[in-house]
Design a protein around this motif. Structure first.
Motif, PDB file in Angstrom:
ATOM      1  N   VAL A 159     -25.158  24.221  38.125  1.00  0.00           N
ATOM      2  CA  VAL A 159     -24.281  23.914  37.005  1.00  0.00           C
ATOM      3  C   VAL A 159     -23.286  22.877  37.492  1.00  0.00           C
ATOM      4  CG1 VAL A 159     -22.547  24.824  35.408  1.00  0.00           C
ATOM      5  CG2 VAL A 159     -24.534  26.228  36.037  1.00  0.00           C
ATOM      6  N   ILE A 160     -23.054  21.856  36.667  1.00  0.00           N
ATOM      7  CA  ILE A 160     -22.090  20.811  37.010  1.00  0.00           C
ATOM      8  C   ILE A 160     -20.886  20.960  36.089  1.00  0.00           C
ATOM      9  CG2 ILE A 160     -21.723  18.336  37.292  1.00  0.00           C
ATOM     10  CD1 ILE A 160     -24.782  18.012  37.363  1.00  0.00           C
ATOM     11  N   GLY A 161     -19.709  21.142  36.687  1.00  0.00           N
ATOM     12  CA  GLY A 161     -18.490  21.336  35.914  1.00  0.00           C
ATOM     13  C   GLY A 161     -17.973  22.752  36.091  1.00  0.00           C
ATOM     14  N   GLY A 162     -16.693  22.943  35.762  1.00  0.00           N
ATOM     15  CA  GLY A 162     -16.089  24.235  36.025  1.00  0.00           C
ATOM     16  C   GLY A 162     -15.344  24.847  34.863  1.00  0.00           C
ATOM     17  N   GLY A 163     -15.587  24.381  33.639  1.00  0.00           N
ATOM     18  CA  GLY A 163     -14.872  24.887  32.480  1.00  0.00           C
ATOM     19  C   GLY A 163     -15.604  26.011  31.768  1.00  0.00           C
ATOM     20  N   ALA A 164     -15.203  26.243  30.513  1.00  0.00           N
ATOM     21  CA  ALA A 164     -15.772  27.339  29.732  1.00  0.00           C
ATOM     22  C   ALA A 164     -17.274  27.165  29.523  1.00  0.00           C
ATOM     23  CB  ALA A 164     -15.061  27.448  28.392  1.00  0.00           C
ATOM     24  N   THR A 165     -17.718  25.929  29.299  1.00  0.00           N
ATOM     25  CA  THR A 165     -19.149  25.712  29.076  1.00  0.00           C
ATOM     26  C   THR A 165     -19.944  25.983  30.346  1.00  0.00           C
ATOM     27  OG1 THR A 165     -18.596  24.041  27.427  1.00  0.00           O
ATOM     28  CG2 THR A 165     -20.863  24.118  28.163  1.00  0.00           C
TER      29      THR A 165
END
Length: 316
Positions: free
Chosen positions: A144-150
């Motif tokens: 997974v790329i990114g660290g937010g809610a999505t």
């Protein structure tokens, strides 16, 4: 086709997509096409620019058990940023998916209760299946790329697909606390890696499937450095879901394809999460052929190609 509205209503029913900004949302096109296909002539779907302070008044409408011509019965709400956590306090019950992710993108009444769900997860699952993903839990190394809610929704989707380990790439690893907490709840072994290491890791280590949750253009700089996808071949094309879909193809999607991978846009995720919302808002039960017809009606509304079969199997 069996439609089971739990409450008859002689007045116009409404559903909305809430968020800010909301003017460019494609949800109305998807939902209106769906309700036309289902024959729900008295169910109208609109955008409603909404901030957290606006939620109390809106949620009183969801709780209106009868509805009036001046205040129509609200059949459901599609919830986007910045409301996915703020809306939770107005829900009587949350689905297991909403509890795990800590986010709600779908609100709808059932009887006297207001329920909250997160259909982004099933949207990601079915978008990956539509791209041809056939999970191999021994071979695959999902990321997974990114660290937010999505990113939490993406991690939950990978768990639903049977994965019990994953890597998450982000610029600020110290901000991944909520992602790690979700992984712990799910029982997923999570490796946290700096985003700067991703191009080299893709070339030397390989990841499949990959879900990028970064906003449009946020991946452009490192995507231009992509020099290979380990394991890519004529018989194995690593799958990337890029949740950004405007503009499309993104720089990341183009680079991924150029290196032998398969890409699927976030518009597919938007489609499949909306399909689940439609079924919840209408309390509608469809046979597979009818569900395929519904999906194709929604595809036509946003310029997606029609499909001959459901994602196999269409996840529940």
């Amino acid at each position: 086709m069996k439609t089971e509205p739990y409450r008859e209503a002689p007045y116009l029913r409404r559903a909305y997509v809430l968020g800010h900004p909301i003017a460019h949302s494609l949800s109305p096109a998807l939902h209106r096409a769906a309700y036309a296909y289902l024959g729900e002539a008295n169910l109208e779907y609109d955008r409603r620019d909404t901030l957290p302070d606006d939620l109390p008044a809106i949620m009183r409408g969801v709780r209106n058990p009868a509805g009036t011509e001046e205040a129509p019965y609200i059949a459901g709400l599609s919830v986007t940023m910045p409301l996915k956590t703020a809306v939770i306090q107005y829900c009587d019950e949350l689905s297991e998916t909403a509890r795990v992710t800590g986010a709600v993108n779908t609100v709808y009444p059932r009887g006297e209760k207001v329920l909250g769900d997160n259909t982004d997860v099933i949207g990601i699952v079915n978008a990956l299946l539509h791209a041809g993903l056939k999970p191999n839990h021994e071979r695959d190394e999902p990321a997974v790329i990114g660290g937010g809610a999505t990113a939490i929704s993406a991690l939950t989707a990978l768990h639903k697909l049977g994965y019990r380990r994953a890597s998450v790439y982000a610029r600020s690893l110290h901000k991944l606390g909520s992602v790690q907490e979700a992984a712990d709840r799910l029982g997923v072994q999570l490796e946290q890696v700096s985003l700067a290491d991703l191009p080299q890791n893709l070339a030397e280590r390989g990841h499949h499937p990959v879900v990028s949750t970064l906003p449009a253009h946020a991946a452009d700089e490192w995507a231009s450095q992509l020099s290979g996808l380990k394991g890519a071949s004529a018989t194995h094309r690593p799958v990337l879901l890029d949740v950004a879909y405007n503009p499309w193809p993104s720089v990341l999607a183009s680079a991924w394809e150029a290196n032998g991978g398969t890409v699927v846009s976030g518009l597919e995720m938007l489609l499949y999460q909306a399909v689940e919302q439609v079924l919840l808002f209408t309390d509608c039960t469809l046979q597979p052929a009818e569900l395929l017809g519904l999906i194709n009606a929604m595809c036509a509304a946003v310029g997606l190609p029609s499909r001959e079969h459901l994602p196999a199997p269409l996840a529940e």
